[in-house]
Design a protein around this motif. Sequence first.
Motif, PDB file in Angstrom:
ATOM      1  N   SER A  24       0.839  -1.202   0.000  1.00  0.00           N
ATOM      2  CA  SER A  24       0.000   0.000   0.000  1.00  0.00           C
ATOM      3  C   SER A  24       0.864   1.238   0.000  1.00  0.00           C
ATOM      4  CB  SER A  24      -0.962  -0.005   1.191  1.00  0.00           C
ATOM      5  OG  SER A  24      -0.225  -0.040   2.375  1.00  0.00           O
ATOM      6  N   ALA A  25       2.006   1.178   0.687  1.00  0.00           N
ATOM      7  CA  ALA A  25       2.894   2.329   0.707  1.00  0.00           C
ATOM      8  C   ALA A  25       3.440   2.615  -0.682  1.00  0.00           C
ATOM      9  CB  ALA A  25       4.047   2.084   1.680  1.00  0.00           C
ATOM     10  N   ILE A  26       3.850   1.569  -1.361  1.00  0.00           N
ATOM     11  CA  ILE A  26       4.451   1.770  -2.681  1.00  0.00           C
ATOM     12  C   ILE A  26       3.406   2.227  -3.698  1.00  0.00           C
ATOM     13  CG2 ILE A  26       5.561   0.585  -4.623  1.00  0.00           C
ATOM     14  CD1 ILE A  26       6.852  -1.224  -2.319  1.00  0.00           C
ATOM     15  N   THR A  27       2.290   1.485  -3.740  1.00  0.00           N
ATOM     16  CA  THR A  27       1.304   1.831  -4.760  1.00  0.00           C
ATOM     17  C   THR A  27       0.664   3.190  -4.467  1.00  0.00           C
ATOM     18  OG1 THR A  27      -0.353   0.605  -3.547  1.00  0.00           O
ATOM     19  CG2 THR A  27       0.717  -0.550  -5.359  1.00  0.00           C
ATOM     20  N   SER A  28       0.504   3.510  -3.179  1.00  0.00           N
ATOM     21  CA  SER A  28      -0.228   4.732  -2.883  1.00  0.00           C
ATOM     22  C   SER A  28       0.572   5.981  -3.202  1.00  0.00           C
ATOM     23  CB  SER A  28      -0.650   4.745  -1.427  1.00  0.00           C
ATOM     24  OG  SER A  28       0.481   4.593  -0.633  1.00  0.00           O
ATOM     25  N   CYS A  29       1.891   5.918  -3.034  1.00  0.00           N
ATOM     26  CA  CYS A  29       2.690   7.099  -3.336  1.00  0.00           C
ATOM     27  C   CYS A  29       2.450   7.556  -4.769  1.00  0.00           C
ATOM     28  CB  CYS A  29       4.173   6.823  -3.125  1.00  0.00           C
ATOM     29  SG  CYS A  29       4.730   7.318  -1.488  1.00  0.00           S
ATOM     30  N   SER A  30       2.348   6.581  -5.662  1.00  0.00           N
ATOM     31  CA  SER A  30       2.133   6.946  -7.058  1.00  0.00           C
ATOM     32  C   SER A  30       0.709   7.451  -7.280  1.00  0.00           C
ATOM     33  CB  SER A  30       2.419   5.748  -7.950  1.00  0.00           C
ATOM     34  OG  SER A  30       1.546   4.695  -7.587  1.00  0.00           O
ATOM     35  N   LYS A  31      -0.170   7.140  -6.317  1.00  0.00           N
ATOM     36  CA  LYS A  31      -1.564   7.565  -6.463  1.00  0.00           C
ATOM     37  C   LYS A  31      -1.827   8.910  -5.783  1.00  0.00           C
ATOM     38  CE  LYS A  31      -3.825   3.228  -5.908  1.00  0.00           C
ATOM     39  NZ  LYS A  31      -4.736   2.722  -4.908  1.00  0.00           N
ATOM     40  N   PHE A  32      -0.794   9.515  -5.218  1.00  0.00           N
ATOM     41  CA  PHE A  32      -0.989  10.729  -4.435  1.00  0.00           C
ATOM     42  C   PHE A  32      -1.695  11.828  -5.227  1.00  0.00           C
ATOM     43  CE2 PHE A  32       2.200  10.574  -0.671  1.00  0.00           C
ATOM     44  CZ  PHE A  32       1.431   9.584  -0.109  1.00  0.00           C
ATOM     45  N   ASP A  33      -1.317  11.979  -6.496  1.00  0.00           N
ATOM     46  CA  ASP A  33      -1.937  13.047  -7.278  1.00  0.00           C
ATOM     47  C   ASP A  33      -3.423  12.804  -7.450  1.00  0.00           C
ATOM     48  OD1 ASP A  33       0.214  14.719  -7.581  1.00  0.00           O
ATOM     49  OD2 ASP A  33       1.017  13.544  -9.252  1.00  0.00           O
ATOM     50  N   GLU A  34      -3.761  11.548  -7.605  1.00  0.00           N
ATOM     51  CA  GLU A  34      -5.177  11.212  -7.749  1.00  0.00           C
ATOM     52  C   GLU A  34      -5.910  11.444  -6.420  1.00  0.00           C
ATOM     53  OE1 GLU A  34      -5.896   7.193  -9.192  1.00  0.00           O
ATOM     54  OE2 GLU A  34      -7.805   7.290  -8.117  1.00  0.00           O
ATOM     55  N   ILE A  35      -5.258  11.045  -5.318  1.00  0.00           N
ATOM     56  CA  ILE A  35      -5.875  11.251  -4.000  1.00  0.00           C
ATOM     57  C   ILE A  35      -6.104  12.731  -3.761  1.00  0.00           C
ATOM     58  CG2 ILE A  35      -5.423  11.108  -1.508  1.00  0.00           C
ATOM     59  CD1 ILE A  35      -3.981   8.466  -2.068  1.00  0.00           C
TER      60      ILE A  35
ATOM     61  N   LYS B 672     -10.019  13.334   0.713  1.00  0.00           N
ATOM     62  CA  LYS B 672      -9.137  12.166   0.823  1.00  0.00           C
ATOM     63  C   LYS B 672      -7.744  12.638   1.203  1.00  0.00           C
ATOM     64  CE  LYS B 672     -10.276  11.844  -3.317  1.00  0.00           C
ATOM     65  NZ  LYS B 672     -10.039  11.684  -4.745  1.00  0.00           N
ATOM     66  N   GLU B 673      -7.089  11.846   2.000  1.00  0.00           N
ATOM     67  CA  GLU B 673      -5.727  12.210   2.386  1.00  0.00           C
ATOM     68  C   GLU B 673      -4.947  10.956   2.736  1.00  0.00           C
ATOM     69  OE1 GLU B 673      -5.486  14.752   5.811  1.00  0.00           O
ATOM     70  OE2 GLU B 673      -3.325  15.032   5.612  1.00  0.00           O
ATOM     71  N   MET B 674      -3.678  10.945   2.374  1.00  0.00           N
ATOM     72  CA  MET B 674      -2.839   9.796   2.714  1.00  0.00           C
ATOM     73  C   MET B 674      -1.465  10.270   3.155  1.00  0.00           C
ATOM     74  SD  MET B 674      -2.223   6.466   0.429  1.00  0.00           S
ATOM     75  CE  MET B 674      -1.838   4.930   1.226  1.00  0.00           C
ATOM     76  N   ILE B 675      -0.951   9.632   4.168  1.00  0.00           N
ATOM     77  CA  ILE B 675       0.414   9.914   4.605  1.00  0.00           C
ATOM     78  C   ILE B 675       1.123   8.576   4.827  1.00  0.00           C
ATOM     79  CG2 ILE B 675       1.868  10.949   6.391  1.00  0.00           C
ATOM     80  CD1 ILE B 675      -0.418  12.897   6.992  1.00  0.00           C
ATOM     81  N   ASN B 676       2.253   8.397   4.172  1.00  0.00           N
ATOM     82  CA  ASN B 676       3.083   7.217   4.405  1.00  0.00           C
ATOM     83  C   ASN B 676       4.317   7.655   5.181  1.00  0.00           C
ATOM     84  OD1 ASN B 676       1.331   5.722   2.855  1.00  0.00           O
ATOM     85  ND2 ASN B 676       2.502   6.026   0.975  1.00  0.00           N
ATOM     86  N   SER B 677       4.753   6.815   6.104  1.00  0.00           N
ATOM     87  CA  SER B 677       5.844   7.252   6.966  1.00  0.00           C
ATOM     88  C   SER B 677       6.790   6.113   7.305  1.00  0.00           C
ATOM     89  CB  SER B 677       5.313   7.762   8.306  1.00  0.00           C
ATOM     90  OG  SER B 677       4.133   8.477   8.146  1.00  0.00           O
ATOM     91  N   ILE B 678       8.028   6.476   7.568  1.00  0.00           N
ATOM     92  CA  ILE B 678       8.947   5.579   8.273  1.00  0.00           C
ATOM     93  C   ILE B 678       9.535   6.376   9.428  1.00  0.00           C
ATOM     94  CG2 ILE B 678       9.546   4.035   6.367  1.00  0.00           C
ATOM     95  CD1 ILE B 678      12.126   5.703   6.047  1.00  0.00           C
ATOM     96  N   SER B 701       3.387  12.998   2.053  1.00  0.00           N
ATOM     97  CA  SER B 701       1.996  13.425   2.193  1.00  0.00           C
ATOM     98  C   SER B 701       1.352  13.663   0.841  1.00  0.00           C
ATOM     99  CB  SER B 701       1.947  14.715   3.014  1.00  0.00           C
ATOM    100  OG  SER B 701       0.712  15.351   2.814  1.00  0.00           O
ATOM    101  N   SER B 702       0.112  13.238   0.737  1.00  0.00           N
ATOM    102  CA  SER B 702      -0.598  13.410  -0.538  1.00  0.00           C
ATOM    103  C   SER B 702      -1.020  14.855  -0.775  1.00  0.00           C
ATOM    104  CB  SER B 702      -1.840  12.517  -0.565  1.00  0.00           C
ATOM    105  OG  SER B 702      -2.790  12.972   0.375  1.00  0.00           O
ATOM    106  N   THR B 703      -1.001  15.682   0.264  1.00  0.00           N
ATOM    107  CA  THR B 703      -1.572  17.019   0.089  1.00  0.00           C
ATOM    108  C   THR B 703      -0.539  18.054  -0.348  1.00  0.00           C
ATOM    109  OG1 THR B 703      -1.217  17.649   2.382  1.00  0.00           O
ATOM    110  CG2 THR B 703      -3.292  16.580   1.881  1.00  0.00           C
ATOM    111  N   LEU B 704       0.690  17.619  -0.533  1.00  0.00           N
ATOM    112  CA  LEU B 704       1.733  18.571  -0.904  1.00  0.00           C
ATOM    113  C   LEU B 704       2.161  18.365  -2.355  1.00  0.00           C
ATOM    114  CD1 LEU B 704       3.872  18.465   2.313  1.00  0.00           C
ATOM    115  CD2 LEU B 704       2.983  20.542   1.279  1.00  0.00           C
TER     116      LEU B 704
END
Lengths: 517, 1120
Positions: A24-35, B672-678, B701-704
């Motif tokens: 989900s981390a990998i696929t979602s990063c590429s989907k950020f613009d869509e999100i 919609k919002e998504m944040i991936n982190s380490i 972050s998806s919002t930036l």
Amino acid sequence: MVFFNIKKMRKVINYIFIGILSTSAITSCSKFDEINSNPEASEKVTSSMIATRIIINIANQPNQKSFLQPYMLNKNVVWTEFVEGYQYNGFGTGSLSFTSLNDAHFMVEFAGTEGLAKSYEGLMYFARAVKFFEATMDLGDIPYKEALQGESEKNYFPKYDTQKDVFLGILRELEMADKAFADGDTFDGDPIYGGDTDNWRKLVNSYALNVLIQLSKRESDTDLNVKSRFKDILDNKPIFTSNDDNFELIRSDKSGQQYPFYKVGNNFTIYPIVSSEIIDRLKTRQDRRVFYYANPSAKRIKEGKSASDFDTYVGIDPSLIYDDILDIKNTDDYSKFNDRYTEIPTGEPTQQLSYAQVCFIIAEAATRGWVTESVSQWYKKGVEASMNFIYDNTPNTAQFHHGMPLDDAYVNNYVDNLTNGLPSGQEAIIEEIITQKYLASFLQSEFATYYDYRRTGYPKWKINPASSLNSEAPNKIPVRWKYPSDEFNYNSENVDEAVERQFGGVDDINQLMWILK
Amino acid sequence: MKKQSLTLALAIILSMGVFQLGIAKGTYFLLHQDKNITEVLKQVEKRFGVRFNYESDLKDLKVKNNFDINSLKKSEVAEFLKNVTLNQISVEQVGNNAYVIRTNNPTRQVKHSGKTSEMNAKYLIQQALTGKVIDSSTEEPIVGATVRLKGTNRSTQTDEQGRYSFDNVDNDVTLNISILGYHSVEITVGNNEVIKLTKADEVLEEVVVTALGIKREQKALGYAVQDIKGDQLQKVKGVDVGTTLTGRIAGLRVFNSTEFNAMPSISLRGMNPILVIDGVYYENLNLRDIPVDNIENISVLKGATATALYGSMGAGGAIMVTTKKGLDQKGVEIAVSSNNMFFSGYLALPDVQSSYSAGYGGEYNTDDEVWGDKLDIGRIYEQWNPLTKQMEESELTSKGKNNFNNFLEPGFISNNSVSFTNQGENGSIRTSINHIYNKGQYPNTKLNMTNISVSGETKISEKLNLESRFAYNRRYAPNDFGAGYNSQGYIYNILVWTGPEYDLTQFKDYWLVENEEQNWHYRAWYDNPYLSAYEKLSSELINKLNASVTLNYKVSDWGKLMIRSGYDYYGNTQEQTNPMGIYGTRGGYSGFHNKGKYWTNKQDGFATTNDLIFTANKSFSDFTVDALAGAAVFYRRDNGLIASTVNGLSIPGFYSLRNSIDPISATESKNKEMINSIYGRLSLSWRNAIFIEATGRNDWSSTLPEENRSFFYPSVSGSIVISDLMKDYKPNWLSLFKVRSSWAVTKAVPDPYEIRQAFSVTSNVWDGKSTAAYPNSIKDFTISPTQRDMTEIGADVALFDNRLYANYTRYYRLLHNVTTYATISSATGFSSRLINTEEQTMTKGHEITVGGTTIKKENFKWDIIGNLSQNLTYYHKLDPEYSADALYVKVGARADHYVTRDWERSPDGQIIHNDSGMPISATHAARLFGYSAPQWFWGLTNQFNYKDFSLSFSFDGRIKGLSYSSMNARLWQTGAHPDSDTPERYEEVVNGNRTFIGNGVKIVSGSVSYDKYGQIISDDRVFAPNDKTVSYENYWKRAYSGTQNIWDETFIKLREISLNYYVPSTMANRFMAKKASIGITGQNLFLWTKEYRFSDPDRGEEDLNSPSMRYLGFNINLTF
């Protein structure tokens, strides 16, 4: 055995979790613009949708109490809720915002054909001219050349142009609007003229006449060429020819389209009283429009007076100190608005520029010798147009005309005799024309009659220093608004410069701007 | 030993008779002891939920066997234990629920860290020294504990079996044994001894829950964390646990509203903390969603360092709630609790005059205002008779002077819960049901809240442990209406704008024509309040579900893996209806419509946080390494659908979208919002006394915008427990002295779609035509996240065996690179620009906590804990272009300036009047008047324990901070103000004489000029006292506004009080209960204000605040 299974299960669970997290981390990063794109907003719209918003923005008037604010300043209305600034000549800051036009260029870009693009271009120039005109009329110098370049040129703090340059620009843009409409096709999204470019040309040119008459004190300026421009339009360009051409919104019983002071949901109907500035002038002239503007005094009706008697109508002097107004209110001897403003959802169309006003503008120009038209003809046409407009937009019942209808017979007769009322001498004629323009603009065209007052001193409204909120010059009505505080807070260098060159460094509401000198 | 016990047992069996005799004579027989103290302690622990900490050599101590534990009271525990051991031990209570037990004549002296006692060393001669270190409760060996020889540099670590060994050891050796998570001990030992270490949290409760739900030893932390136990919060149970938190935690400011269904708003160091439940961050939950009876503990992580691992979400700190789980022992427990509190008077209630009627100009009418005629002097007017429903001539009287009080209804709060807990060998399950009923002070204000929670733990294997949690919340209020000025609430309707000449109780029959016309005497603005209560409805239904699953896997002795997934869902419905013929069209969720309206807002959404965390802990000689690495995915989605009838309803009383006159309006929103982190953390400690750690987190972050999407948050912190380092030199009275310091960076991301430039489209604007509008702000696609740098230093001190303790924290939070909508000239076509401004602000704060046990006697104990906090923000740097050019915007000036327009004033502050005797409006609109944030806020809690009684009460308050009293201003405007009942008014209304002269001056000559900031350039004005007689009514109609309504909010409040009696178990047993307590509780009991009149300033703003109610009631707790 059990333990073994658990061990296995544990591993499986681990793998599942790690798997879910990493995929989900990998696929979602590429989907950020869509999100991060809003499904409820659009990057592409139609030109007509922008056109509708822009037209309504320049043609509409606010609702309820806000609707009446300009008419308190114009001495149409006395307000009895509490002391109102405009009624007592208290001025604050004006507005300097062109945000409503920031997408006008998209309207042209999104147009499907060349012809439509021309029409939308015409609308864009006209809307710009209106907005710049309103702003400079209120404030004086304003940003013009560098205005509306926030996104395109990244100019966030525009320089101010002199009022003369602004007027030159407005007149030029009106010319360009006329030219563009002349080349344009009928367009969508127009709630006023149905996209008819001929009508728009009439409006643009009539509006130009209105702009030019505001320059009467600068009639000899050679760059502006006020007289020849006026004559050129009158001789060569289409202008309003009847009430059908009015720049107005026709009201209907639909949400957001009702008359701005219609009673439903409007708790302010209990406060306004018709001003004596309107009623007394109409009574003197035995003008039946008083029966359409006002309701009779409740006290006088009680005393047995007839609703069709001029004497039953009583205005309150808006310059009286507030205590005295309330004393009169407690006697019930005053006129409220005619029911047509509150009881009918359609009220009357709200005008920004009417045929009647154009007639008076031409009459004034003729009086000033700008054009060789008949003053009395245009003067009479103006009164006639105003009466016809009222008659045509009011149910023909006693509730709304109190038995004194503005029917054709009355209007023809009244207008025929009007020439007798026209005095001699340029100044006196101008006073009469401006006064008739004022009487024809009851609850219409927002600040237009204030601009005329400021320029000509007519109609001679009463000023009472005892009640005046113009603390620095209680004997005068202020002649401009202050610049918005955001300009001083954020664009201070440019606004300071403009204030310095116009008013010697004081943002003064009682100092004259360039067009009034 | 075994042999001895056997002998004892035999002896006892043989001498039962003798024993009885012994009792009768009141003498004790040493021989008649057959029980180990451990057995007794276990029973006492189970019965009172307390913990004992004792040395291993105590475990075989025998006690007399004639004790009766059932009649034992908690307060007698220490005495009891001394008694049954024949005074062979000393018992010291530590905190509420823990005791330390020592032998009185030990052969070996154990020293707990921070405590000293007389050494009574044993002399041994030996060459080698070996031994074993085990956990006192599990008896498992402790691996990696540091064992040092006192007075030498020699140290070693315990091995896999917990064993240590030294060669060539001298006589008279003392060992110091320490490891993270256990109390260090100093012990003089012989060879081959087993040394027990006690877990740190069992005695001094020093372990706190930190970011990501990980428990840490408090002394290892370089930042401020304060926790509060569930039992402290459960003494008084109101609607919101947030109210109980008021004044309890330094730096945590709670604003309590007096309005129905208004949650207290909580700010931590001036920001909004996130809510974390059992380690899981829930986007859509708030404190109201956790029944207080489910709370084991709340740990407040104050600074950004504490929450650096939460990234952008944690910038404002965190409120970490640990919920109750299983029991300490196998078994079943059912707990029932009920707290009911009833209205018992008002702390603040608005007051109005009752001498003059509605109307204006001294005449009665029902248009508007309360400047009407004099009441009760025989004035006759035509008035509406609500009973006959027609106009009738009658005398004006003050029959409605109690209208508002008559309209109010007594409030009620009932908070009830039942929980079932089952603890098995390999797991536990706890199920709880909670219901809260709240009746507000206005008719038809009712709130029902239900919560069902299930949480459990399962030990799948020795290494694998599963925790799960599930909760459902439902809240419903049929009408949430009645507050505020702009929403035309009840105070607006009844007190401010209508007069005392009508009797509101006669208007309960509120229809003239059902669903069409109300029985009322006004034709604008105001509605019959009973109609408002029962027909103008704004209902709210909230449903929430949240669940989490945590899997803990012990990879090795030093490493653990945790996988955790939290999920919360909500589905809310708001509805609004109103009949035709109403006049108050403001308020509700979206305003009301004169021709009738139905409106609905359906919202749903979810958020999920998933973490994978690996933790490791290992010691190497004097050093211990504690490390963590993790990854997280956060996603949220929120949907909304608002639909409404337009332009009224066709059929009266039919509330449906189908009944709309115009085509309905409906709009949707989707976020919609998504944040991936380490993230990771590395902590190092030396001798368990010096700690240093660093954390780092990287978010995407998806919002930036893409180029700034990835960003990093570092933090560093350290602490030194000086008292542990100065062992040999430590004075007796010093228990703890620690200094700490930390630094952290947090970044905040914009909201979803903020960087997008798209048209908003509106349908059916004019004759079916739609419109499109471009945003009014320019988006800069290179914006980067807002940054906050938090620096804090602090110290913790405990003295006299923790009898007195204090903490102090000083923090600085620099806000910079702020993503903001900077104002630009709107001549540009845009009113703002989304940028990273150069303007910076610095927030500075103090947090002081002082507590202690004032009196500690046999049966009596008095504890006090207080705190004092400050949080103020200052301009630190200005943006050359986008900072406002104003006098009050200056580096070093406070950013919470209260700027307002006032009346023109003379240099000595008097109001200047014009020729007609009226005040002149100030030429300059924006003048600095003061500051809105409180200078200080504080809380003080007292707790008394006497035998089985416990009394606690807490005060809190704020010092300074300005707000505008809308109530005061509006009462003056309308003529309802109690102070407006003056002789001048009487003269004017009754005799028609104007006698009033406004207080102030007039200008005789001269003039003043100002610069653009409103500063005087030149002033040659000459003043004289104002002498112009004016109408009293019209003077106040004009002069009501202004700075006289800006009031200092300083107040002191007695927030809560509880008196509990713990029923002795013998009595509790009669009704099958293990434990029982009853008590008296109260909330919001007393209020003192410095300037505020009419309303309670607790909320931090004044908008015709509803009456502040005092609640008193009772509390019952039973455990089966």
